[in-house]
Design a protein around this motif. Sequence first.
Motif, PDB file in Angstrom:
ATOM      1  N   VAL A  20      -5.902   3.900 -28.623  1.00  0.00           N
ATOM      2  CA  VAL A  20      -6.412   3.874 -27.248  1.00  0.00           C
ATOM      3  C   VAL A  20      -5.874   2.652 -26.517  1.00  0.00           C
ATOM      4  O   VAL A  20      -5.444   2.724 -25.357  1.00  0.00           O
ATOM      5  CB  VAL A  20      -7.954   3.885 -27.236  1.00  0.00           C
ATOM      6  N   PRO A  79     -17.625   7.624 -23.776  1.00  0.00           N
ATOM      7  CA  PRO A  79     -17.461   8.232 -22.441  1.00  0.00           C
ATOM      8  C   PRO A  79     -16.940   7.243 -21.400  1.00  0.00           C
ATOM      9  O   PRO A  79     -16.161   7.624 -20.526  1.00  0.00           O
ATOM     10  CB  PRO A  79     -18.892   8.694 -22.099  1.00  0.00           C
ATOM     11  N   LEU A  82     -13.083   6.847 -22.178  1.00  0.00           N
ATOM     12  CA  LEU A  82     -12.294   8.010 -21.757  1.00  0.00           C
ATOM     13  C   LEU A  82     -12.284   8.144 -20.245  1.00  0.00           C
ATOM     14  O   LEU A  82     -11.235   8.403 -19.635  1.00  0.00           O
ATOM     15  CB  LEU A  82     -12.858   9.283 -22.398  1.00  0.00           C
ATOM     16  N   ALA A  86      -8.996   7.949 -17.677  1.00  0.00           N
ATOM     17  CA  ALA A  86      -8.657   8.997 -16.710  1.00  0.00           C
ATOM     18  C   ALA A  86      -8.460   8.410 -15.315  1.00  0.00           C
ATOM     19  O   ALA A  86      -7.512   8.766 -14.600  1.00  0.00           O
ATOM     20  CB  ALA A  86      -9.752  10.068 -16.695  1.00  0.00           C
ATOM     21  N   LEU A 190      -3.418   9.686 -21.801  1.00  0.00           N
ATOM     22  CA  LEU A 190      -4.736  10.307 -21.678  1.00  0.00           C
ATOM     23  C   LEU A 190      -5.012  11.248 -22.848  1.00  0.00           C
ATOM     24  O   LEU A 190      -6.129  11.280 -23.391  1.00  0.00           O
ATOM     25  CB  LEU A 190      -4.824  11.063 -20.350  1.00  0.00           C
ATOM     26  N   VAL A 191      -4.007  12.006 -23.259  1.00  0.00           N
ATOM     27  CA  VAL A 191      -4.180  12.912 -24.399  1.00  0.00           C
ATOM     28  C   VAL A 191      -4.431  12.129 -25.678  1.00  0.00           C
ATOM     29  O   VAL A 191      -5.316  12.469 -26.473  1.00  0.00           O
ATOM     30  CB  VAL A 191      -2.939  13.823 -24.546  1.00  0.00           C
ATOM     31  N   THR A 193      -5.707   9.182 -25.960  1.00  0.00           N
ATOM     32  CA  THR A 193      -7.049   8.595 -25.881  1.00  0.00           C
ATOM     33  C   THR A 193      -8.121   9.619 -26.249  1.00  0.00           C
ATOM     34  O   THR A 193      -9.044   9.322 -27.025  1.00  0.00           O
ATOM     35  CB  THR A 193      -7.302   8.051 -24.467  1.00  0.00           C
ATOM     36  N   PHE A 194      -8.010  10.803 -25.701  1.00  0.00           N
ATOM     37  CA  PHE A 194      -8.997  11.849 -25.977  1.00  0.00           C
ATOM     38  C   PHE A 194      -9.042  12.185 -27.466  1.00  0.00           C
ATOM     39  O   PHE A 194     -10.118  12.256 -28.081  1.00  0.00           O
ATOM     40  CB  PHE A 194      -8.680  13.101 -25.165  1.00  0.00           C
ATOM     41  N   LEU A 195      -7.878  12.364 -28.071  1.00  0.00           N
ATOM     42  CA  LEU A 195      -7.826  12.729 -29.484  1.00  0.00           C
ATOM     43  C   LEU A 195      -8.305  11.582 -30.373  1.00  0.00           C
ATOM     44  O   LEU A 195      -8.961  11.810 -31.394  1.00  0.00           O
ATOM     45  CB  LEU A 195      -6.396  13.133 -29.869  1.00  0.00           C
ATOM     46  N   ARG A 198     -12.224  11.292 -30.177  1.00  0.00           N
ATOM     47  CA  ARG A 198     -12.997  12.471 -30.565  1.00  0.00           C
ATOM     48  C   ARG A 198     -13.667  12.272 -31.928  1.00  0.00           C
ATOM     49  O   ARG A 198     -13.018  12.069 -32.947  1.00  0.00           O
ATOM     50  CB  ARG A 198     -12.086  13.701 -30.617  1.00  0.00           C
TER      51      ARG A 198
END
Length: 455
Positions: A20, A79, A82, A86, A190-191, A193-195, A198
């Motif tokens: 991240v 949250p 993330l 974004a 962004l992808v 970070t999301f993965l 999770r």
Amino acid sequence: MNAGASPSFGWLGIIRLGLVQTSLGAIVILMTSTLNRVMAVELGLAAAIPGLLVGWHYAVQMSRPRWGYGADAGGRRAPWILGGMAVLAFGAVSAAFAASLIPSSFWAGLGLSVLAYGLIGAGVGAAGTNLLALLAIRTEPSRKAAAAAIVWIMMIMGFVLTAGIGGGFLKPFSFDRLILVTSVVSAIALVVTFLSLRGLEPASGQQATAAPSANGGPAFRAALSETWADPQARRFTVFVFVSMLAYSAQDLILEPFAGLVHGYDAGSSTQLAGVQNMGTLFGMIITAVAGTLIGKSRAGFMRDWTVGGCIASAAALLALGLGTQAMGADWPLLPNVIALGVANGAFAVAAIGSMMTLASAGPKQREGTRMGVWGAAQALAFGLGGFLGAAAVDMARVLMDAPAPAFALVFAVEGLTFLLAAALALRVGQTGADTLRLPVLPSSEFIAVRSGEPT
């Protein structure tokens, strides 16, 4: 960490947070280095304009304590991280598009730039503050320094990869290429970070009793006052401000210096920033090895390394300005920039170790607030330093009617500021030895700096 709280991170969890931080650094390097150079050189704007924009994005980050406190109160940080990423990604693409508008519609482009840099500041603040707080909370004390090392090195890799690869794709330069490169980097970040986030943090938050309750916990201002009343936290805040003021004043003028004095094009100056960050990475690795070999057996190792790094940074800045003044474009810019990066990494190592330890040393459930206070001090220093460095170059160029002596003067002032930071580091070590005498595991690291950071 309190008993009954969520399990501590293993090495894989720490690496996932490092990814991240890599993503955050990848976007930030484009905004604070590449876009700054584009505005100063390709668009021919006064260096103070990108300096003001970057300063504005740091001014927005003065609200970092509030974002950290919000996550303290809510019990979850993923949250916020993330969501911050974004907002950062959207702001970065908007900033690149705004720069492309300036040649044809100056005020529209400038107005959109102000909005975009505000979004960038909000995104970096929300994501960076809570990432470091989560790392401090969920990492065992014996792993804090090593965890900080991993996360910082991965962020530097984000700088290096983006500067090198992105700089290559910017050749030959065009605004369409700038927008495309920024969009692709932001989407990938962004992808990732999301993965990475999770499943990293339990859906229920760190613990029901870990966050201040809505009806029983102190209000934000009380929590902020509580943090500032801690002598160690306050002294460290002052050190962060002064050292980051010295560090940031060089950041926004290095690429314009390479372009105006040494004739570097946009892609080459972007790659130069990557080389500097590689030097910073090398400096951290050297310090990590030294800390592992001798740090445990010698008290005050971290303090001494901080002081030495500040002094070495001052020497590198003086060499950068005076050497170019004496030899012009024949001065070996690349080795000098590498040396500057190594010195910056050395002083940075001790400071992040202090930050990680102090974040969890005070009252529980205040980790985000404490990180926010130090992040706000860093943001204020970066905002002032970036603008003052850029504006000083503009003023010196007017007075001296030549770029080389103007940059030399500004680099000299920045070097003196680093010397002041070294003196302050000595004072912190004397009045609060436990602030800088930290466990030296594989390494201990610092703020991101260019970050924001960290960021």
